[in-house]
Design a protein around this motif. Structure first.
Motif, PDB file in Angstrom:
ATOM      1  N   GLU A   1       0.804  -1.207   0.000  1.00  0.00           N
ATOM      2  CA  GLU A   1       0.000   0.000   0.000  1.00  0.00           C
ATOM      3  C   GLU A   1       0.848   1.272   0.000  1.00  0.00           C
ATOM      4  OE1 GLU A   1      -2.457  -0.341   3.399  1.00  0.00           O
ATOM      5  OE2 GLU A   1      -3.647  -2.006   2.609  1.00  0.00           O
ATOM      6  N   GLN A   2       2.066   1.192   0.512  1.00  0.00           N
ATOM      7  CA  GLN A   2       2.884   2.395   0.658  1.00  0.00           C
ATOM      8  C   GLN A   2       3.134   3.105  -0.669  1.00  0.00           C
ATOM      9  OE1 GLN A   2       6.607   1.769   2.661  1.00  0.00           O
ATOM     10  NE2 GLN A   2       6.859   3.938   3.153  1.00  0.00           N
ATOM     11  N   PRO A   3       3.575   2.404  -1.737  1.00  0.00           N
ATOM     12  CA  PRO A   3       3.773   3.094  -3.011  1.00  0.00           C
ATOM     13  C   PRO A   3       2.485   3.711  -3.553  1.00  0.00           C
ATOM     14  CG  PRO A   3       4.864   0.958  -3.034  1.00  0.00           C
ATOM     15  CD  PRO A   3       3.989   0.998  -1.824  1.00  0.00           C
ATOM     16  N   GLU A   4       1.351   3.035  -3.319  1.00  0.00           N
ATOM     17  CA  GLU A   4       0.080   3.556  -3.784  1.00  0.00           C
ATOM     18  C   GLU A   4      -0.261   4.856  -3.065  1.00  0.00           C
ATOM     19  OE1 GLU A   4      -2.747   0.481  -3.236  1.00  0.00           O
ATOM     20  OE2 GLU A   4      -1.888  -0.843  -4.764  1.00  0.00           O
ATOM     21  N   LEU A   5       0.009   4.902  -1.770  1.00  0.00           N
ATOM     22  CA  LEU A   5      -0.248   6.113  -1.002  1.00  0.00           C
ATOM     23  C   LEU A   5       0.678   7.242  -1.440  1.00  0.00           C
ATOM     24  CD1 LEU A   5      -0.730   4.583   2.578  1.00  0.00           C
ATOM     25  CD2 LEU A   5      -2.502   5.549   1.088  1.00  0.00           C
ATOM     26  N   GLN A   6       1.941   6.895  -1.714  1.00  0.00           N
ATOM     27  CA  GLN A   6       2.888   7.899  -2.190  1.00  0.00           C
ATOM     28  C   GLN A   6       2.466   8.441  -3.549  1.00  0.00           C
ATOM     29  OE1 GLN A   6       6.594   5.746  -2.068  1.00  0.00           O
ATOM     30  NE2 GLN A   6       7.019   6.323   0.045  1.00  0.00           N
ATOM     31  N   SER A   7       1.969   7.540  -4.400  1.00  0.00           N
ATOM     32  CA  SER A   7       1.493   7.942  -5.719  1.00  0.00           C
ATOM     33  C   SER A   7       0.325   8.909  -5.588  1.00  0.00           C
ATOM     34  CB  SER A   7       1.063   6.713  -6.523  1.00  0.00           C
ATOM     35  OG  SER A   7       0.364   7.076  -7.688  1.00  0.00           O
ATOM     36  N   GLU A   8      -0.631   8.560  -4.730  1.00  0.00           N
ATOM     37  CA  GLU A   8      -1.789   9.426  -4.529  1.00  0.00           C
ATOM     38  C   GLU A   8      -1.377  10.780  -3.977  1.00  0.00           C
ATOM     39  OE1 GLU A   8      -6.049   9.384  -2.054  1.00  0.00           O
ATOM     40  OE2 GLU A   8      -4.752   7.611  -2.101  1.00  0.00           O
ATOM     41  N   SER A   9      -0.397  10.774  -3.076  1.00  0.00           N
ATOM     42  CA  SER A   9       0.096  12.021  -2.491  1.00  0.00           C
ATOM     43  C   SER A   9       0.724  12.916  -3.559  1.00  0.00           C
ATOM     44  CB  SER A   9       1.124  11.712  -1.397  1.00  0.00           C
ATOM     45  OG  SER A   9       1.719  12.901  -0.913  1.00  0.00           O
ATOM     46  N   LYS A  10       1.510  12.312  -4.450  1.00  0.00           N
ATOM     47  CA  LYS A  10       2.154  13.071  -5.525  1.00  0.00           C
ATOM     48  C   LYS A  10       1.125  13.631  -6.502  1.00  0.00           C
ATOM     49  CE  LYS A  10       6.656  12.612  -4.749  1.00  0.00           C
ATOM     50  NZ  LYS A  10       7.618  13.749  -4.667  1.00  0.00           N
ATOM     51  N   VAL A  11       0.110  12.819  -6.811  1.00  0.00           N
ATOM     52  CA  VAL A  11      -0.952  13.274  -7.711  1.00  0.00           C
ATOM     53  C   VAL A  11      -1.659  14.480  -7.114  1.00  0.00           C
ATOM     54  CG1 VAL A  11      -3.223  12.677  -8.667  1.00  0.00           C
ATOM     55  CG2 VAL A  11      -1.322  11.073  -8.874  1.00  0.00           C
ATOM     56  N   ASN A  12      -1.972  14.405  -5.834  1.00  0.00           N
ATOM     57  CA  ASN A  12      -2.641  15.527  -5.163  1.00  0.00           C
ATOM     58  C   ASN A  12      -1.753  16.755  -5.111  1.00  0.00           C
ATOM     59  OD1 ASN A  12      -5.014  14.100  -4.679  1.00  0.00           O
ATOM     60  ND2 ASN A  12      -4.294  13.303  -2.711  1.00  0.00           N
ATOM     61  N   GLU A  13      -0.459  16.537  -4.905  1.00  0.00           N
ATOM     62  CA  GLU A  13       0.477  17.661  -4.877  1.00  0.00           C
ATOM     63  C   GLU A  13       0.542  18.340  -6.245  1.00  0.00           C
ATOM     64  OE1 GLU A  13       5.243  18.580  -3.975  1.00  0.00           O
ATOM     65  OE2 GLU A  13       4.370  16.595  -3.528  1.00  0.00           O
ATOM     66  N   LEU A  14       0.634  17.529  -7.306  1.00  0.00           N
ATOM     67  CA  LEU A  14       0.663  18.085  -8.656  1.00  0.00           C
ATOM     68  C   LEU A  14      -0.624  18.823  -8.966  1.00  0.00           C
ATOM     69  CD1 LEU A  14       1.867  18.472 -11.454  1.00  0.00           C
ATOM     70  CD2 LEU A  14       1.119  16.152 -12.050  1.00  0.00           C
ATOM     71  N   LYS A  15      -1.733  18.249  -8.536  1.00  0.00           N
ATOM     72  CA  LYS A  15      -3.036  18.874  -8.769  1.00  0.00           C
ATOM     73  C   LYS A  15      -3.092  20.247  -8.103  1.00  0.00           C
ATOM     74  CE  LYS A  15      -6.317  15.925  -8.483  1.00  0.00           C
ATOM     75  NZ  LYS A  15      -7.363  15.000  -7.940  1.00  0.00           N
TER      76      LYS A  15
ATOM     77  N   ASN B   1       9.775  10.801 -13.449  1.00  0.00           N
ATOM     78  CA  ASN B   1      10.304  10.129 -12.247  1.00  0.00           C
ATOM     79  C   ASN B   1       9.745  10.701 -10.950  1.00  0.00           C
ATOM     80  OD1 ASN B   1      12.024   8.313 -13.698  1.00  0.00           O
ATOM     81  ND2 ASN B   1      13.400  10.048 -14.077  1.00  0.00           N
ATOM     82  N   TRP B   2       8.461  11.046 -10.971  1.00  0.00           N
ATOM     83  CA  TRP B   2       7.718  11.516  -9.813  1.00  0.00           C
ATOM     84  C   TRP B   2       8.230  12.848  -9.258  1.00  0.00           C
ATOM     85  CZ3 TRP B   2       3.189   9.194  -9.033  1.00  0.00           C
ATOM     86  CH2 TRP B   2       3.021   7.935  -9.631  1.00  0.00           C
ATOM     87  N   ASN B   3       8.892  13.615 -10.112  1.00  0.00           N
ATOM     88  CA  ASN B   3       9.303  14.970  -9.744  1.00  0.00           C
ATOM     89  C   ASN B   3       8.148  15.907 -10.083  1.00  0.00           C
ATOM     90  OD1 ASN B   3      10.391  17.744 -10.248  1.00  0.00           O
ATOM     91  ND2 ASN B   3      12.318  16.799  -9.646  1.00  0.00           N
ATOM     92  N   VAL B   4       7.525  16.469  -9.061  1.00  0.00           N
ATOM     93  CA  VAL B   4       6.306  17.254  -9.265  1.00  0.00           C
ATOM     94  C   VAL B   4       6.548  18.482 -10.134  1.00  0.00           C
ATOM     95  CG1 VAL B   4       4.508  18.607  -8.107  1.00  0.00           C
ATOM     96  CG2 VAL B   4       5.255  16.427  -7.130  1.00  0.00           C
ATOM     97  N   GLU B   5       7.635  19.193  -9.884  1.00  0.00           N
ATOM     98  CA  GLU B   5       7.908  20.408 -10.662  1.00  0.00           C
ATOM     99  C   GLU B   5       8.136  20.095 -12.140  1.00  0.00           C
ATOM    100  OE1 GLU B   5       7.736  23.697 -10.036  1.00  0.00           O
ATOM    101  OE2 GLU B   5       6.771  23.015  -8.201  1.00  0.00           O
ATOM    102  N   LYS B   6       8.889  19.040 -12.411  1.00  0.00           N
ATOM    103  CA  LYS B   6       9.141  18.664 -13.798  1.00  0.00           C
ATOM    104  C   LYS B   6       7.867  18.163 -14.470  1.00  0.00           C
ATOM    105  CE  LYS B   6      14.056  17.553 -13.277  1.00  0.00           C
ATOM    106  NZ  LYS B   6      15.089  16.490 -13.388  1.00  0.00           N
ATOM    107  N   ALA B   7       7.061  17.427 -13.731  1.00  0.00           N
ATOM    108  CA  ALA B   7       5.790  16.934 -14.273  1.00  0.00           C
ATOM    109  C   ALA B   7       4.853  18.102 -14.562  1.00  0.00           C
ATOM    110  CB  ALA B   7       5.146  15.956 -13.298  1.00  0.00           C
ATOM    111  N   LYS B   8       4.849  19.087 -13.672  1.00  0.00           N
ATOM    112  CA  LYS B   8       4.017  20.267 -13.873  1.00  0.00           C
ATOM    113  C   LYS B   8       4.419  21.003 -15.146  1.00  0.00           C
ATOM    114  CE  LYS B   8       2.957  24.825 -11.980  1.00  0.00           C
ATOM    115  NZ  LYS B   8       3.343  25.854 -10.966  1.00  0.00           N
ATOM    116  N   LYS B   9       5.711  21.203 -15.330  1.00  0.00           N
ATOM    117  CA  LYS B   9       6.204  21.897 -16.525  1.00  0.00           C
ATOM    118  C   LYS B   9       5.808  21.138 -17.792  1.00  0.00           C
ATOM    119  CE  LYS B   9      10.489  23.763 -18.533  1.00  0.00           C
ATOM    120  NZ  LYS B   9      10.419  23.098 -19.840  1.00  0.00           N
ATOM    121  N   MET B  10       5.970  19.816 -17.753  1.00  0.00           N
ATOM    122  CA  MET B  10       5.631  18.994 -18.907  1.00  0.00           C
ATOM    123  C   MET B  10       4.132  19.068 -19.209  1.00  0.00           C
ATOM    124  SD  MET B  10       6.186  14.888 -19.338  1.00  0.00           S
ATOM    125  CE  MET B  10       6.197  14.096 -20.952  1.00  0.00           C
ATOM    126  N   LEU B  11       3.318  18.985 -18.179  1.00  0.00           N
ATOM    127  CA  LEU B  11       1.870  19.010 -18.358  1.00  0.00           C
ATOM    128  C   LEU B  11       1.395  20.371 -18.848  1.00  0.00           C
ATOM    129  CD1 LEU B  11      -0.865  17.688 -18.176  1.00  0.00           C
ATOM    130  CD2 LEU B  11      -0.858  18.081 -15.709  1.00  0.00           C
TER     131      LEU B  11
END
Length: 298
Positions: free
Chosen positions: A17-31, A58-68
């Motif tokens: 469950e830990q990676p899933e929770l981390q994934s959800e946390s990153k998604v919410n942060e990016l959002k 690679n789960w870098n929020v700032e880089k993902a934000k720029k790309m999106l």
């Protein structure tokens, strides 16, 4: 450490469950960093979409934000969701690129490419055709699937039918920058030796992760044959790719199918409500295909 484990949960469950929770946390942060969205941008930026951009960076929020954000700007300008089949149908007349009516063993949508059947010279329209079919394939992904498979048949390919390096680069950039994590694997079936020179050039523009998804397959190579068997049911796979089925592309039937999918796309993006009956008008000229793209066991 025991305070971090929920009562009644095993260590194995927690680790899963830990990676899933981390994934959800990153998604919410990016959002949160994107701020309020509306219209098509809101519709596009689903949680699954945000997850794909995070994975691509690679789960870098700032880089993902720029790309999106760059993708949203591109989509606002290029408007891929507004492309309709009649605009690119001429590109599909020879069957050089189409969505197959079978899936791989994982249930993923399959796009078939036959670059040797190139029939036009407008590079812009060729890219538009590919973008259209990418959008179309995404709308037709089975539930729970995010990626698709490419099957590329090099029969008839030569440097005279090949796209220029600049066009290849532009195409790669669009696919990598604006359709991240959409390619599961691409099979290059029996590419001629001279293709190797072109490949050495274009793979420079590709992300190393994407390069690893490209598989060279040769019909007389035992490992290649086993690789295809691991991904496909041989009874469904066309003979051009080492399978037992025969395939015939019917442009009229495929055009009817795409006209129906245009109605589906209009409904998904809300165009049927905004354009005063676009979907209904399209449906009137989009009867059920008389038959699917013909793929039968030989």
């Amino acid at each position: 450490m025991s305070i971090f484990w929920r009562r009644g949960s095993s260590l194995q469950q927690q680790e899963k469950e830990q990676p899933e929770l981390q994934s959800e946390s990153k998604v919410n942060e990016l959002k949160g960093t994107l701020g309020p969205l509306s219209g098509r941008s809101l519709l596009y930026c689903s949680d699954a979409c945000l997850r794909r951009y995070l994975e691509a960076r690679n789960w870098n929020v700032e880089k993902a934000k720029k790309m999106l954000e760059e993708t949203l700007a591109w989509r606002s300008s290029y408007k891929p969701e507004e492309i309709r089949w009649h605009e690119v149908a001429v590109e599909g007349e020879t069957g050089k690129l189409f969505r197959a009516n079978f899936h791989d063993r994982a249930g993923r949508t399959v796009l078939i490419l036959k670059p040797g059947l190139q029939n036009t010279t407008s590079m812009d329209n060729q890219i538009k055709h590919l973008v259209y079919l990418m959008e179309n394939a995404m709308l037709n992904l089975p539930e729970g699937q995010e990626e698709m498979v490419w099957l590329i048949d090099f029969t008839g390919w030569s440097f005279t039918t090949n796209v220029p390096v600049r066009t290849a680069k532009d195409t790669i950039n669009i696919l990598q920058d604006h359709y991240p994590q959409r390619l599961a694997v691409a099979f290059l079936y029996a590419p001629p030796r001279i293709f190797q020179a072109f490949w050495k050039i274009v793979k420079i523009f590709m992300d190393p992760k994407t390069v690893q998804k490209v598989k060279f397959v040769y019909p007389k190579n035992k490992e290649s044959v086993e690789l295809m068997r691991s991904y496909f049911d041989m009874d469904n796979l066309p003979a051009e790719f080492g399978g037992k089925a025969t395939m015939k592309y019917d442009h009229e039937d495929f055009s009817r199918l795409m006209a129906q999918d245009d109605v589906k796309a209009a409904k998904f993006w809300g165009f049927d409500q905004k354009t005063g009956g676009y979907a209904a008008a399209s449906a009137a000229v989009a009867p059920e295909p008389s038959k699917p793209i013909s793929i039968t066991a030989s």
